[in-house]
Design an enzyme around this catalytic site. Structure first.
Site, PDB file in Angstrom:
ATOM      1  N   LYS A  37       6.165 -19.743  86.876  1.00 17.20           N
ATOM      2  CA  LYS A  37       5.204 -19.598  86.182  1.00 17.20           C
ATOM      3  C   LYS A  37       4.489 -21.220  86.387  1.00 17.20           C
ATOM      4  O   LYS A  37       3.309 -21.203  86.757  1.00 17.20           O
ATOM      5  CB  LYS A  37       4.922 -19.114  84.670  1.00 17.20           C
ATOM      6  CG  LYS A  37       5.558 -17.909  84.491  1.00 17.20           C
ATOM      7  CD  LYS A  37       5.356 -17.461  83.220  1.00 17.20           C
ATOM      8  CE  LYS A  37       5.960 -18.311  82.212  1.00 17.20           C
ATOM      9  NZ  LYS A  37       7.595 -18.234  82.034  1.00 17.20           N
ATOM     10  N   ARG A  46      13.961 -30.810  80.008  1.00 16.97           N
ATOM     11  CA  ARG A  46      13.580 -30.289  78.558  1.00 16.97           C
ATOM     12  C   ARG A  46      14.699 -30.059  77.701  1.00 16.97           C
ATOM     13  O   ARG A  46      15.832 -29.467  78.107  1.00 16.97           O
ATOM     14  CB  ARG A  46      12.788 -28.922  78.895  1.00 16.97           C
ATOM     15  CG  ARG A  46      11.325 -29.112  79.241  1.00 16.97           C
ATOM     16  CD  ARG A  46      10.806 -28.066  79.660  1.00 16.97           C
ATOM     17  NE  ARG A  46      10.873 -26.789  79.039  1.00 16.97           N
ATOM     18  CZ  ARG A  46      10.291 -25.589  79.487  1.00 16.97           C
ATOM     19  NH1 ARG A  46       9.361 -25.299  80.417  1.00 16.97           N
ATOM     20  NH2 ARG A  46      10.650 -24.483  78.487  1.00 16.97           N
ATOM     21  N   ARG A  56       2.450 -13.701  75.025  1.00 16.22           N
ATOM     22  CA  ARG A  56       3.735 -13.459  74.839  1.00 16.22           C
ATOM     23  C   ARG A  56       4.076 -12.480  73.845  1.00 16.22           C
ATOM     24  O   ARG A  56       5.306 -12.070  73.660  1.00 16.22           O
ATOM     25  CB  ARG A  56       4.575 -14.615  74.533  1.00 16.22           C
ATOM     26  CG  ARG A  56       5.095 -15.552  75.543  1.00 16.22           C
ATOM     27  CD  ARG A  56       5.525 -16.642  74.909  1.00 16.22           C
ATOM     28  NE  ARG A  56       6.608 -17.203  75.478  1.00 16.22           N
ATOM     29  CZ  ARG A  56       6.725 -18.272  76.337  1.00 16.22           C
ATOM     30  NH1 ARG A  56       5.540 -18.874  77.117  1.00 16.22           N
ATOM     31  NH2 ARG A  56       7.914 -18.865  76.897  1.00 16.22           N
ATOM     32  N   ARG A  73      16.399 -27.436  86.462  1.00 16.11           N
ATOM     33  CA  ARG A  73      14.988 -28.132  86.170  1.00 16.11           C
ATOM     34  C   ARG A  73      14.820 -29.626  85.679  1.00 16.11           C
ATOM     35  O   ARG A  73      15.649 -29.934  84.796  1.00 16.11           O
ATOM     36  CB  ARG A  73      14.094 -27.156  85.615  1.00 16.11           C
ATOM     37  CG  ARG A  73      12.847 -27.684  85.303  1.00 16.11           C
ATOM     38  CD  ARG A  73      11.921 -26.857  84.678  1.00 16.11           C
ATOM     39  NE  ARG A  73      12.473 -26.139  83.553  1.00 16.11           N
ATOM     40  CZ  ARG A  73      11.820 -25.122  83.014  1.00 16.11           C
ATOM     41  NH1 ARG A  73      10.761 -24.410  83.359  1.00 16.11           N
ATOM     42  NH2 ARG A  73      12.311 -24.536  81.906  1.00 16.11           N
ATOM     43  N   ARG A 118      15.731 -17.529  74.881  1.00 18.43           N
ATOM     44  CA  ARG A 118      14.191 -17.260  75.345  1.00 18.43           C
ATOM     45  C   ARG A 118      14.232 -16.001  76.359  1.00 18.43           C
ATOM     46  O   ARG A 118      13.192 -15.225  76.053  1.00 18.43           O
ATOM     47  CB  ARG A 118      14.123 -18.496  76.330  1.00 18.43           C
ATOM     48  CG  ARG A 118      13.914 -19.550  75.474  1.00 18.43           C
ATOM     49  CD  ARG A 118      13.986 -20.925  76.215  1.00 18.43           C
ATOM     50  NE  ARG A 118      13.127 -21.310  77.420  1.00 18.43           N
ATOM     51  CZ  ARG A 118      13.356 -21.956  78.261  1.00 18.43           C
ATOM     52  NH1 ARG A 118      14.272 -22.802  78.237  1.00 18.43           N
ATOM     53  NH2 ARG A 118      12.734 -22.204  79.548  1.00 18.43           N
TER      54      ARG A 118
END
Ligand code: AP5
Ligand code: MG
Length: 214
Positions: A13, A161, A88, A127, A172
Site C-alpha cells: 500500500k 519500524r 480498517r 523492509r 497485524r
C-alpha cells in the site's frame, strides 16, 4: 479521484501510494504514517497509540478518523486522495463515508492488493526506509540503487519500524483478517472494487493500478 488501497500488512500500500503521488499528483493519506509521526512527536495521540502499535493491534476508530478529517480539511479540493491503511474496521468505513460527504468528495474506487499472506512476513521483516525522506526499500526486492544511499534524497541514514518483527506481524495479520477484510463485501455491493495481483513486481503492480485509474 479518491481511492482506497486495501490489503494486509506488507501488501504494498505504501509503496504504490508513493508511486501514485509521483505520477498522478494525488495526496497519500496513510494513518500509519500519521500515527508514527504522532509517536515521534510524543503528542497525546502518539503517547496513547504507541503501545497499541507496538503490539500490532488497531488504535481506536475515533483517533484515526479524526486524523483523516483534519488531513482532508487541509487538502486542495481538486487533489485526489489515496487512503492507505484506512478504513480498517466497519466503523471506520462508515466514518469515511461521512467524512467524504463533509468535505465534498466521493469514493471512486477500492483497489484490493491480492497477496499471499505467507509471503508477506518476509517482505515486512526485510523492509527499511530512508530516515530523512521516508522512501521505502526492501533488503532484496527493492534495495537502493547505490548501497547505503537513498535514491530519492541521497541521505545515508535508514531506519526500520519497531512493529516490523515476526511476532507483531502475525498479530497485524490477524487484525486484518478479523476486522479489515470484512469491510470489502460492502464496497463490492457498491460495485467499486477492483483487484490487482500484489505478488507481481512493484512496477507491474503500478501499471495495473494505472490502467484502473485511466
Ligand atoms: P500501517 O503503517 O498502515 O501498516 P500496515 O497496514 O501493517 O501495512 P504496512 O505499512 O506494513 O504495509 P504496506 O502495505 O504499506 O507495504 P509496503 O508498501 O511498505 O499501520 C501500522 C499500525 O498503525 C497498525 O498496526 C495499527 O496499530 C496502526 N494503524 C494504522 N492505521 C490504522 C487504522 N486505520 N486504524 C487503527 N489502527 C491503525 O511494502 C512492504 C515491503 O515490501 C517494503 O519493503 C517494499 O519495498 C516491499 N514491496 C512492496 N511491494 C512489493 C512487490 N510488489 N514486490 C516485492 N516487494 C514489495
Ligand atoms: Mg504502509
Amino acid at each position: 479521484m479518491n481511492i482506497i488501497l486495501l490489503g494486509p500488512p506488507g501488501a504494498g500500500k505504501g509503496t504504490q501510494s508513493a508511486a501514485l503521488v509521483e505520477r498522478h499528483a494525488m495526496t497519500q493519506l496513510s494513518t500509519g504514517d500519521m500515527l508514527r509521526a504522532a509517536v515521534k512527536a510524543q503528542s497525546p495521540v502518539g503517547v496513547r497509540a504507541k503501545e497499541v502499535m507496538d503490539r500490532g493491534e488497531l488504535v481506536s476508530d475515533e483517533i484515526v478518523s479524526d486524523l483523516i478529517d483534519a488531513n482532508l480539511a487541509a487538502m486542495e479540493p481538486g487533489t485526489g486522495a489515496i487512503f492507505d491503511g484506512y478504513p480498517r474496521t466497519a466503523a471506520q468505513a462508515e466514518d469515511l463515508d461521512a467524512l467524504l460527504a463533509k468535505h465534498g468528495r466521493k469514493l471512486d474506487r477500492v483497489i484490493e492488493l491480492e497477496v499471499d499472506v505467507d509471503a508477506l512476513v518476509e517482505r515486512i521483516t526485510g523492509r527499511f526506509s530512508c530516515a530523512n525522506c521516508g522512501a521505502l526499500y526492501h533488503d532484496t526486492a527493492n534495495p537502493p540503487e547505490k548501497e547505503g544511499v537513498c535514491d530519492v534524497c541521497g541521505s545515508t541514514e535508514f531506519k526500520r519500524r519497531p512493529d516490523d518483527n515476526e511476532e507483531t506481524v502475525r498479530t497485524r495479520m490477524d487484525e486484518y483478517r478479523a476486522k479489515t477484510a470484512p469491510i470489502l463485501p460492502g464496497y463490492e455491493q457498491r460495485g467499486i472494487v477492483s483487484r490487482v495481483d500484489g505478488m507481481a513486481g512493484i512496477d507491474e503492480v503500478a501499471r495495473a493500478i494505472d490502467s484502473l485509474l485511466a
